[in-house]
Design a protein around this motif. Structure first.
Motif, PDB file in Angstrom:
ATOM      1  N   GLY A 180      12.005  -0.884   5.850  1.00 48.47           N
ATOM      2  CA  GLY A 180      12.971  -0.266   4.952  1.00 48.47           C
ATOM      3  C   GLY A 180      13.435  -1.153   3.806  1.00 48.47           C
ATOM      4  O   GLY A 180      13.441  -0.719   2.647  1.00 48.47           O
ATOM      5  N   PRO A 181      13.807  -2.412   4.075  1.00 52.68           N
ATOM      6  CA  PRO A 181      14.296  -3.256   2.974  1.00 52.68           C
ATOM      7  C   PRO A 181      13.244  -3.556   1.909  1.00 52.68           C
ATOM      8  O   PRO A 181      13.596  -3.979   0.804  1.00 52.68           O
ATOM      9  N   LEU A 182      11.964  -3.345   2.219  1.00 50.78           N
ATOM     10  CA  LEU A 182      10.886  -3.683   1.290  1.00 50.78           C
ATOM     11  C   LEU A 182      10.399  -2.491   0.479  1.00 50.78           C
ATOM     12  O   LEU A 182       9.597  -2.668  -0.445  1.00 50.78           O
ATOM     13  N   LEU A 183      10.842  -1.292   0.819  1.00 53.05           N
ATOM     14  CA  LEU A 183      10.312  -0.082   0.188  1.00 53.05           C
ATOM     15  C   LEU A 183      11.254   0.439  -0.889  1.00 53.05           C
ATOM     16  O   LEU A 183      12.468   0.504  -0.695  1.00 53.05           O
ATOM     17  N   GLU A 184      10.643   0.825  -2.011  1.00 55.40           N
ATOM     18  CA  GLU A 184      11.401   1.511  -3.056  1.00 55.40           C
ATOM     19  C   GLU A 184      11.919   2.821  -2.495  1.00 55.40           C
ATOM     20  O   GLU A 184      11.249   3.500  -1.714  1.00 55.40           O
ATOM     21  N   ARG A 185      13.114   3.210  -2.901  1.00 56.39           N
ATOM     22  CA  ARG A 185      13.735   4.418  -2.350  1.00 56.39           C
ATOM     23  C   ARG A 185      13.158   5.667  -3.006  1.00 56.39           C
ATOM     24  O   ARG A 185      13.795   6.327  -3.817  1.00 56.39           O
ATOM     25  N   GLY A 186      11.924   5.987  -2.614  1.00 57.73           N
ATOM     26  CA  GLY A 186      11.225   7.149  -3.132  1.00 57.73           C
ATOM     27  C   GLY A 186      10.711   8.006  -1.987  1.00 57.73           C
ATOM     28  O   GLY A 186      11.035   7.784  -0.812  1.00 57.73           O
ATOM     29  N   VAL A 192       0.821  -1.219   0.000  1.00 63.14           N
ATOM     30  CA  VAL A 192       0.000   0.000   0.000  1.00 63.14           C
ATOM     31  C   VAL A 192       0.851   1.264   0.000  1.00 63.14           C
ATOM     32  O   VAL A 192       0.325   2.362  -0.191  1.00 63.14           O
ATOM     33  N   LEU A 193       2.161   1.122   0.201  1.00 64.00           N
ATOM     34  CA  LEU A 193       3.070   2.269   0.106  1.00 64.00           C
ATOM     35  C   LEU A 193       3.808   2.298  -1.234  1.00 64.00           C
ATOM     36  O   LEU A 193       4.796   3.018  -1.377  1.00 64.00           O
ATOM     37  N   ASP A 194       3.319   1.536  -2.197  1.00 61.44           N
ATOM     38  CA  ASP A 194       3.935   1.480  -3.519  1.00 61.44           C
ATOM     39  C   ASP A 194       4.047   2.893  -4.100  1.00 61.44           C
ATOM     40  O   ASP A 194       3.058   3.622  -4.205  1.00 61.44           O
ATOM     41  N   GLU A 195       5.256   3.284  -4.474  1.00 66.66           N
ATOM     42  CA  GLU A 195       5.487   4.632  -4.996  1.00 66.66           C
ATOM     43  C   GLU A 195       4.704   4.900  -6.276  1.00 66.66           C
ATOM     44  O   GLU A 195       4.355   6.043  -6.577  1.00 66.66           O
ATOM     45  N   ALA A 196       4.431   3.863  -7.051  1.00 71.61           N
ATOM     46  CA  ALA A 196       3.745   4.048  -8.333  1.00 71.61           C
ATOM     47  C   ALA A 196       2.239   4.206  -8.174  1.00 71.61           C
ATOM     48  O   ALA A 196       1.545   4.565  -9.134  1.00 71.61           O
ATOM     49  N   ASP A 197       1.714   3.924  -6.985  1.00 73.39           N
ATOM     50  CA  ASP A 197       0.274   3.975  -6.753  1.00 73.39           C
ATOM     51  C   ASP A 197      -0.100   5.363  -6.247  1.00 73.39           C
ATOM     52  O   ASP A 197       0.019   5.662  -5.058  1.00 73.39           O
ATOM     53  N   GLY A 198      -0.552   6.206  -7.142  1.00 69.44           N
ATOM     54  CA  GLY A 198      -0.888   7.570  -6.765  1.00 69.44           C
ATOM     55  C   GLY A 198      -2.198   7.724  -6.027  1.00 69.44           C
ATOM     56  O   GLY A 198      -2.537   8.816  -5.583  1.00 69.44           O
ATOM     57  N   LEU A 199      -2.963   6.634  -5.880  1.00 72.86           N
ATOM     58  CA  LEU A 199      -4.264   6.716  -5.233  1.00 72.86           C
ATOM     59  C   LEU A 199      -4.229   6.335  -3.760  1.00 72.86           C
ATOM     60  O   LEU A 199      -5.075   6.780  -2.984  1.00 72.86           O
ATOM     61  N   SER A 200      -3.284   5.504  -3.355  1.00 74.77           N
ATOM     62  CA  SER A 200      -3.323   4.977  -1.993  1.00 74.77           C
ATOM     63  C   SER A 200      -3.134   6.094  -0.974  1.00 74.77           C
ATOM     64  O   SER A 200      -2.292   6.980  -1.139  1.00 74.77           O
ATOM     65  N   GLY A 201      -3.955   6.040   0.064  1.00 74.60           N
ATOM     66  CA  GLY A 201      -3.880   7.005   1.139  1.00 74.60           C
ATOM     67  C   GLY A 201      -4.542   8.335   0.882  1.00 74.60           C
ATOM     68  O   GLY A 201      -4.534   9.201   1.752  1.00 74.60           O
ATOM     69  N   ARG A 202      -5.162   8.499  -0.275  1.00 73.97           N
ATOM     70  CA  ARG A 202      -5.720   9.813  -0.621  1.00 73.97           C
ATOM     71  C   ARG A 202      -6.823  10.234   0.339  1.00 73.97           C
ATOM     72  O   ARG A 202      -6.977  11.421   0.648  1.00 73.97           O
ATOM     73  N   PHE A 203      -7.604   9.272   0.832  1.00 73.57           N
ATOM     74  CA  PHE A 203      -8.752   9.626   1.671  1.00 73.57           C
ATOM     75  C   PHE A 203      -8.642   9.078   3.092  1.00 73.57           C
ATOM     76  O   PHE A 203      -9.606   9.148   3.851  1.00 73.57           O
TER      77      PHE A 203
END
Length: 333
Positions: free
Chosen positions: A109-115, A79-90
């Protein structure tokens, strides 16, 4: 356990019916059974339902919020995918802050893209006392991934399954009358813009208002320049004042979008730098900023009215320069 995008007949039936109540009950059941793959599948299919005219955003939002709060790190990373511009909006708070409440940087940390989202999670974890040493993260805030000795213990959001609390720092209330004057020279500086940026959710997305003034004089003169004729003050330590500023910057006020503790900390650093005319040298030297915070005199003030809703009423004196600022900001339901 089914794969996240595998078959799920009961879920598909609820989505087809547009049954929000049924989907909320399913969210509760899948959280109870720790079926994170099923919960992610529910989030995805409730979100996709908009393509068929079904407004199931509340279910999708609740599902991804619960995933960020409760799920195992690999599903939090989804759900923290950097490419997903919709997650967390609301969601009721930024998912980076929600995830940081219960998940360490060591796990996430090891699972997250460095964005940017990874960087915000790292800053949230630093505020919670976890050391983060990651040189690959982008400088989204340009402040250190390290708490300094002059910084306060920042107030943190407390996220529950269905709600959240955003406690205000405890502040001294040993009030004293202040002599208010109304004839001081008003000066121009960068503090007004810094305050407006700090409190933008209060004033643009809610019902709040904010005013700030700088004068050649003391705190009473600055308060008087706001049009106040009678006031009282209580002295604050620098740490108490910074914690209050950061709380305000993290908050969305009554109706605005909460920005999170990491953004609140940044807002406090930015405003403090504005008091010292250090914005042109951003990021500032942390030791210089700490010395500035200790050199200033900090007060909370009011005009004998009760504090209601979201409030930030600060008076700040710079004894060396002979200038003072007064800030008043309020937001109510």
């Amino acid at each position: 356990m089914d794969e996240p995008h595998g078959p799920d007949e009961r879920l598909d039936m609820l989505v087809h019916r547009g049954d929000l109540d049924g989907l909320v009950r399913m969210i509760d059941d899948r959280c109870s059974s720790r079926d994170w793959a099923g919960l992610l599948r529910l989030r995805d299919r409730a979100r996709q339902a908009v393509d068929t005219g079904r407004q199931l955003w509340p279910a999708a939002t609740l599902a991804e919020y619960r995933l960020a709060l409760l799920a195992t790190p690999e599903f939090v990373a989804e759900v923290l995918d950097e490419a997903d511009g919709l997650s967390g909006r609301f969601t009721i708070g930024p998912l980076t802050e929600v995830a940081a409440q219960r998940h360490s940087w060591g796990d996430l940390g090891p699972l997250l893209e460095r964005g940017p989202r990874a960087a915000f999670v790292a800053h949230e974890r630093v505020i919670r006392g976890e050391p983060v040493d990651d040189l690959d993260l982008p400088d989204v805030l340009d402040i250190p991934l390290l708490l300094h000795s002059w910084e306060p213990t920042y107030e943190l959001a407390v996220y529950g399954d269905n709600d959240a609390e955003f406690p205000m720092p405890e502040l001294p209330d040993d009030w004293s009358d202040v002599e208010v004057t109304a004839d001081a020279e008003v000066l121009d500086d960068d503090v007004e813009l810094a305050v407006r940026q700090l409190l933008e959710p209060w004033t643009t997305s809610s019902n709040g208002r904010a005013e700030v003034v700088c004068v050649d004089g003391d705190a009473g003169a600055a308060i008087g320049a706001l049009g106040v004729r009678r006031a009282r003050m209580a002295e604050l330590s620098a740490q108490e004042a910074i914690a209050w500023i950061a709380w305000a910057g993290a908050s969305g006020g009554a109706h605005g979008r909460r920005r999170g503790a990491a953004s609140g900390r940044f807002g406090a650093w930015w405003l403090l730098a504005a008091f010292g005319d250090l914005l042109d040298d951003w990021p500032p030297d942390p030791d210089e900023l700490g010395e500035l915070a200790d050199d200033l005199r900090w007060y909370r003030w009011n005009a004998y009215e009760p504090d209601v809703g979201w409030t930030l009423q600060l008076a700040i004196e710079d004894p060396e320069e002979g200038v003072a600022w007064a800030i008043t900001a309020q937001d109510t339901h």
